[in-house]
Scaffold this motif. Structure first.
Motif, PDB file in Angstrom:
ATOM      1  N   VAL A 174       7.584  66.499  42.720  1.00 25.91           N
ATOM      2  CA  VAL A 174       8.777  65.861  42.093  1.00 25.91           C
ATOM      3  C   VAL A 174       8.045  64.587  41.476  1.00 25.91           C
ATOM      4  N   ALA A 175       8.891  64.099  40.509  1.00 25.15           N
ATOM      5  CA  ALA A 175       8.517  62.902  39.683  1.00 25.15           C
ATOM      6  C   ALA A 175       9.947  62.347  39.253  1.00 25.15           C
ATOM      7  N   LEU A 192      -3.703  61.271  38.992  1.00 21.85           N
ATOM      8  CA  LEU A 192      -2.331  60.570  39.240  1.00 21.85           C
ATOM      9  C   LEU A 192      -2.147  60.207  40.657  1.00 21.85           C
ATOM     10  N   ARG A 193      -1.172  59.197  40.808  1.00 25.37           N
ATOM     11  CA  ARG A 193      -0.904  58.528  42.239  1.00 25.37           C
ATOM     12  C   ARG A 193       0.275  59.242  42.816  1.00 25.37           C
ATOM     13  N   PHE A 194       0.001  59.434  44.000  1.00 23.76           N
ATOM     14  CA  PHE A 194       1.025  60.009  45.038  1.00 23.76           C
ATOM     15  C   PHE A 194       1.790  59.229  46.001  1.00 23.76           C
ATOM     16  N   PRO A 219      -5.546  63.209  46.432  1.00 17.70           N
ATOM     17  CA  PRO A 219      -5.499  61.986  45.232  1.00 17.70           C
ATOM     18  C   PRO A 219      -5.113  60.601  45.855  1.00 17.70           C
ATOM     19  N   ARG A 220      -5.183  59.595  44.543  1.00 19.08           N
ATOM     20  CA  ARG A 220      -5.011  58.579  45.168  1.00 19.08           C
ATOM     21  C   ARG A 220      -3.523  58.318  45.304  1.00 19.08           C
ATOM     22  N   LEU A 221      -3.204  57.251  46.395  1.00 22.59           N
ATOM     23  CA  LEU A 221      -1.793  56.936  46.705  1.00 22.59           C
ATOM     24  C   LEU A 221      -1.261  55.760  46.211  1.00 22.59           C
ATOM     25  N   ALA A 222      -0.353  55.849  45.939  1.00 19.20           N
ATOM     26  CA  ALA A 222       0.446  54.658  45.001  1.00 19.20           C
ATOM     27  C   ALA A 222       1.136  53.686  46.354  1.00 19.20           C
ATOM     28  N   ALA A 223       1.503  54.516  47.318  1.00 24.25           N
ATOM     29  CA  ALA A 223       2.323  53.907  48.634  1.00 24.25           C
ATOM     30  C   ALA A 223       1.941  54.987  49.666  1.00 24.25           C
ATOM     31  N   VAL A 235       9.610  57.867  44.779  1.00 28.87           N
ATOM     32  CA  VAL A 235       9.375  58.709  43.749  1.00 28.87           C
ATOM     33  C   VAL A 235      10.496  58.512  42.635  1.00 28.87           C
ATOM     34  N   ALA A 236      11.837  58.619  42.927  1.00 27.50           N
ATOM     35  CA  ALA A 236      12.561  58.318  42.017  1.00 27.50           C
ATOM     36  C   ALA A 236      12.531  56.999  41.159  1.00 27.50           C
ATOM     37  N   ALA A 237      12.049  56.081  41.926  1.00 29.82           N
ATOM     38  CA  ALA A 237      11.981  54.710  41.432  1.00 29.82           C
ATOM     39  C   ALA A 237      10.829  54.627  40.422  1.00 29.82           C
ATOM     40  N   GLY A 238       9.921  55.746  40.578  1.00 25.32           N
ATOM     41  CA  GLY A 238       8.638  55.671  39.531  1.00 25.32           C
ATOM     42  C   GLY A 238       7.573  55.116  40.201  1.00 25.32           C
ATOM     43  N   ALA A 239       7.559  55.173  41.656  1.00 26.02           N
ATOM     44  CA  ALA A 239       6.140  54.766  42.335  1.00 26.02           C
ATOM     45  C   ALA A 239       5.065  55.649  42.002  1.00 26.02           C
ATOM     46  N   GLY A 240       5.285  57.056  41.920  1.00 26.52           N
ATOM     47  CA  GLY A 240       4.266  58.128  41.822  1.00 26.52           C
ATOM     48  C   GLY A 240       4.969  59.527  41.951  1.00 26.52           C
ATOM     49  N   LEU A 241       4.019  60.505  42.110  1.00 32.98           N
ATOM     50  CA  LEU A 241       4.545  61.685  42.404  1.00 32.98           C
ATOM     51  C   LEU A 241       4.607  61.863  43.900  1.00 32.98           C
TER      52      LEU A 241
END
Length: 329
Positions: A174-175, A192-194, A219-223, A235-241
């Motif tokens: 999801v994204a 991409l970031r997850f 993968p790299r982690l956004a959070a 994810v809904a806020a756009g932080a990553g997949l």
């Protein structure tokens, strides 16, 4: 040695802290201290000493711990045997579950179960999968509902626990709307970031395994988030997949807060399992709940029967022959 004192002793032994032990057994701190002192006076030996890192068990405490665990197990089985012999199914049950399973699967089902079994009181505790297993082993909950790691199958099993897979939840990528395009391959996703949970959690394992099976690094982690609900919101806020069980994202997908992207490869499902402690005699109330969960929560009864069991659940669901008649598969 009264079971109440032994339960308090084990709570202190696990937490190494009077305050946390008091929370676990729902007593005041002073009551916990009093009970430990009573047990020490009865046995004629100190069970704990204080250190900079917390309470440490003395040699006497270390010797008592496995015996206390066995005595409490026998106490529980004795009570269960008496209830079964008397034909009583009343009792209190503590259910543990992952946040997602509790809200999406158990919350719609439990009211019907309680309406059919008004003599059974049910309490629910939400925690991560590692904590749920600890609570089961310690006897603080009777059954846990969580996703199983597939790499546990055939691996080292905890003989104290039995489990049965009662369903499988597909994973979805999801994204946030407009945040990503359909990937052509896992190489695209790896760049991409997850958003994922911390290492050791089943959800993090799902992400890492999906890439490892393709021979790629995670993968790299956004959070990192503490719960699957927080992942969906990030994810809904756009932080990553996010790679999550569909049931965790279904509401957000319906609202349009998330979009589902195709997974470029073989997508796997997360096995949904119920796990409980092995006993020579299961409490009748627990037997009723296990049977109901097996028959109602499982999407296909034939699948629940045939097969999808972990190494921990290879034995019969209800091994005590004297109690099997009405609930055998």
């Amino acid at each position: 040695m009264h079971p109440r004192l032994l339960k308090t002793f084990l709570a202190v032994a696990r937490s190494r802290n009077i305050t946390r032990a008091a929370e676990a057994v729902h007593l005041a701190q002073s009551s916990v201290s009093d009970q430990i002192q009573t047990l020490e006076a009865e046995l004629g030996a100190a069970l704990f000493t204080r250190s900079k890192s917390g309470l440490e068990m003395t040699p006497a405490g270390l010797a008592l711990k496995p015996i206390a665990e066995e005595l409490l197990r026998l106490d529980g089985e004795g009570r269960a045997a008496v209830l079964a012999a008397a034909g009583r199914t009343s009792g209190a049950l503590s259910i543990g579950a992952l946040e997602t399973i509790a809200s999406a699967r158990l919350a719609p089902w439990l009211p019907g179960f309680q309406a059919s079994h008004p003599e059974i009181t049910v309490r629910m505790k939400v925690a991560d999968s590692g904590t749920l297993r600890h609570l089961l082993r310690d006897g603080d909950i009777d059954v846990a509902f969580c996703f199983e790691r597939r790499d546990r199958v055939g691996g080292a099993a905890d003989e104290r626990l039995a489990s049965r897979t009662i369903g499988a939840e597909p994973l979805v990528l999801v994204a946030a709307p407009g945040q990503a395009t359909a990937p052509r391959g896992l190489e695209d996703l790896a760049a991409l970031r997850f958003v994922a949970t911390e290492p050791g959690c089943i959800y993090r394992h799902m992400v890492d395994t999906a890439f490892a099976e393709a021979g790629m690094a995670a993968p790299r982690l956004a959070a990192e988030a503490g719960s699957i609900g927080a992942i969906v919101r990030l994810v809904a806020a756009g932080a990553g997949l996010g790679l999550v069980p569909r049931l965790a994202a279904s509401d957000a997908l319906e609202r349009g807060d998330l979009v589902e992207l195709p997974w470029p490869g073989r997508m796997r499902a997360a096995p949904l399992a119920m796990i409980w402690r092995r006993r020579r005699v299961q409490p009748p109330a627990l037997r009723q709940l296990l049977a109901a969960a097996r028959d109602i929560l499982a999407p296909e009864r034939s699948g629940a029967r045939s097969g999808l069991e972990s190494a921990e659940g290879s034995k019969a669901l209800f091994p005590n022959n004297s109690l099997k008649t009405s609930v055998t598969s």
